[in-house]
Enzyme design. Sequence first.
Site, PDB file in Angstrom:
ATOM      1  CE  LYS A  35      -4.497   1.021   0.570  1.00  0.00           C
ATOM      2  NZ  LYS A  35      -6.097  -0.491  -0.262  1.00  0.00           N
TER       3      LYS A  35
HETATM    4  P1  NAD Z   1     -13.004   7.561  -3.407  1.00  0.00           P
HETATM    5  O1  NAD Z   1     -11.922   8.435  -2.857  1.00  0.00           O
HETATM    6  O2  NAD Z   1     -13.540   7.112  -4.371  1.00  0.00           O
HETATM    7  O3  NAD Z   1     -14.435   7.601  -1.917  1.00  0.00           O
HETATM    8  C1  NAD Z   1     -14.308   7.454  -1.098  1.00  0.00           C
HETATM    9  C2  NAD Z   1     -16.138   8.324  -0.629  1.00  0.00           C
HETATM   10  O4  NAD Z   1     -15.531   7.924   0.680  1.00  0.00           O
HETATM   11  C3  NAD Z   1     -16.205   9.734  -1.255  1.00  0.00           C
HETATM   12  O5  NAD Z   1     -17.349   9.681  -1.509  1.00  0.00           O
HETATM   13  C4  NAD Z   1     -15.952  10.162   0.455  1.00  0.00           C
HETATM   14  O6  NAD Z   1     -16.691  11.197   0.293  1.00  0.00           O
HETATM   15  C5  NAD Z   1     -16.268   9.453   1.241  1.00  0.00           C
HETATM   16  N1  NAD Z   1     -15.848   9.630   3.174  1.00  0.00           N
HETATM   17  C6  NAD Z   1     -14.560   9.817   2.633  1.00  0.00           C
HETATM   18  N2  NAD Z   1     -14.565  10.090   4.239  1.00  0.00           N
HETATM   19  C7  NAD Z   1     -16.032   9.633   4.903  1.00  0.00           C
HETATM   20  C8  NAD Z   1     -16.182   9.971   6.379  1.00  0.00           C
HETATM   21  N3  NAD Z   1     -15.009   9.994   7.090  1.00  0.00           N
HETATM   22  N4  NAD Z   1     -17.743   9.704   6.018  1.00  0.00           N
HETATM   23  C9  NAD Z   1     -18.271   9.371   5.366  1.00  0.00           C
HETATM   24  N5  NAD Z   1     -17.879   8.674   3.346  1.00  0.00           N
HETATM   25  C10 NAD Z   1     -16.786   9.516   4.123  1.00  0.00           C
HETATM   26  O7  NAD Z   1     -12.834   5.947  -2.647  1.00  0.00           O
HETATM   27  P2  NAD Z   1     -13.061   4.627  -3.389  1.00  0.00           P
HETATM   28  O8  NAD Z   1     -11.723   4.436  -3.832  1.00  0.00           O
HETATM   29  O9  NAD Z   1     -14.095   3.792  -3.020  1.00  0.00           O
HETATM   30  O10 NAD Z   1     -12.466   3.289  -1.946  1.00  0.00           O
HETATM   31  C11 NAD Z   1     -12.925   3.811  -0.802  1.00  0.00           C
HETATM   32  C12 NAD Z   1     -13.076   2.483   0.003  1.00  0.00           C
HETATM   33  O11 NAD Z   1     -12.821   1.059  -0.966  1.00  0.00           O
HETATM   34  C13 NAD Z   1     -11.407   2.326   1.072  1.00  0.00           C
HETATM   35  O12 NAD Z   1     -11.456   1.520   2.016  1.00  0.00           O
HETATM   36  C14 NAD Z   1     -10.618   1.742   0.219  1.00  0.00           C
HETATM   37  O13 NAD Z   1      -9.435   1.322   0.345  1.00  0.00           O
HETATM   38  C15 NAD Z   1     -11.624   0.493  -0.758  1.00  0.00           C
HETATM   39  N6  NAD Z   1     -11.240  -0.031  -1.719  1.00  0.00           N
HETATM   40  C16 NAD Z   1     -11.070   0.092  -2.695  1.00  0.00           C
HETATM   41  C17 NAD Z   1     -11.066  -0.309  -4.607  1.00  0.00           C
HETATM   42  C18 NAD Z   1     -10.765   1.024  -5.752  1.00  0.00           C
HETATM   43  O14 NAD Z   1     -10.483   0.142  -6.756  1.00  0.00           O
HETATM   44  N7  NAD Z   1     -10.786   1.600  -5.557  1.00  0.00           N
HETATM   45  C19 NAD Z   1     -10.586  -1.115  -3.753  1.00  0.00           C
HETATM   46  C20 NAD Z   1     -10.946  -2.071  -2.868  1.00  0.00           C
HETATM   47  C21 NAD Z   1     -10.852  -1.465  -1.455  1.00  0.00           C
END
Ligand code: NAD
Length: 454
Positions: free
Chosen positions: A137
Amino acid sequence: MHSLQVIDSPVAIPGIASDARHSDRGPIGPQDAQSAQVERTVQLNFALAAQQLRLGADQQQLLRTPFREMKVAIPIPMDDGSIKVFAGYRIQHSGARGPAKGGIRFHPDVSSGEIQALAELMTWKTALVGVPFGGAKGGITCNPSQMSRAELERLTRKYISRIHRFIGPFRDIPAPDVNTNAEIMAWILDEFSSRQGYSPACVTSKPVELGGLRGRSTATGRGVGLVLAEHMKGRGRSLKGLRIAIQGFGNVGSNAARFLEQRGAEIVAVSDVRGGILNVDGAPLPVRVLTEHMRRTGSVIDFPGTLPIDNEELLALPCDVLIPAALESALHEGNAGDVRASVIVEGANLPTTAAADRILRRKGIDVVPDLLANAGGVIASYFEWTQNLQQKQWTLREVNRQLRTSLARAYRTVAKVAGEREISLREAAWLIAVDRVARAETLRGSMTADRLRA
Ligand code: NAD
């Protein structure tokens, strides 16, 4: 002379109360409390698996200690002419089963402890779903919402210039995570290739024009939906008519919402960092129009015809399924007791603390764990990496078909072990994953051979 500023303190995030920033009490804390929390969650989940597998203390230490940890200073000129120095991290937890793999996060709360926990989680996730990668990461402590596109590009390029010798198609392959996207992956590809020669397989989730995979950007959210469909199938139900609340409407949350809506589920509430919205009069939220509103305004809040709610209210809504898809520790001992959904599917990484997990289990709520639920992203990244190495282009149909097959297989394996051993899906997922990495370490000669006979 330009001023020099070191960015090392967390920036306040709108909508997060300051009293929610301690130990097991809140979704986002100061870096230390937050990283201590996620480290503890990982440690407790690992310990349960290690106990079942009868791993010795030395074997546990070997499996948990990161292979390589990097912290780099990233000085960049800002648009106002000043220089700021950001802290960047890349932690490669394990390469036992293949090159390290994991996302890059831009966020004010990024810290070494958080990145280490997330890197380790990737080791177990890639093992669980059987893709030939280890875990890594990366992240930069920054607030991208307060930076221009040009500043973000300089930040990304400088970060890669600092770590490029230690990443690459057969060492460590980055991908997007919170606040990073395909455009940022394109800058990574360009910066890495300009130093090491054209290497499309050095990063995944790039734009399709640069060798990216069709369907990669939606794969994590789609995977959340596919895994939920498998889980409901086991309970004699389909997705149709399920009432679903989603915390976080970014890449994972919005794509899960779209996939689920297309299969007849009803999205009743969503939220982001600025707040949430709830449907009125039983009418589901129209996901496509809501996504357009979010793109236009930067948030889901103020979507016409909905009621405002906050993130804590969303987590406690009466609904069939809750999908935390924002950040770590959203469900903690202070709010897990309020959850009224009957199924939780973890779109985010580590959204449930260990204490919350115990509470949810006592309440009889099924939790489909992150290792499985959000693995669609890394599975699609594996397809992209193989596509790049073979100089091929997969069709969207082929990607979605293989994604579904891989996730259904992983779900069935986890459910079988959970059923046989009468343990939770989370415990089963960790057990399978840790066993696979332990076997790989044994075959490499790093661990004693009696592991293979167990
Ligand atoms: P992103 O940045 O696209 O979206 C994050 C979302 O969470 C946004 O809508 C943001 O406003 C919201 N957010 C942030 N802080 C918040 C809070 N305190 N309360 C409520 N909402 C909040 O990120 P993403 O890629 O969608 O990732 C989201 C999660 O999924 C993370 O834990 C990430 O590690 C995990 N993840 C992502 C992927 C990927 O392919 N993008 C893969 C596996 C896991």
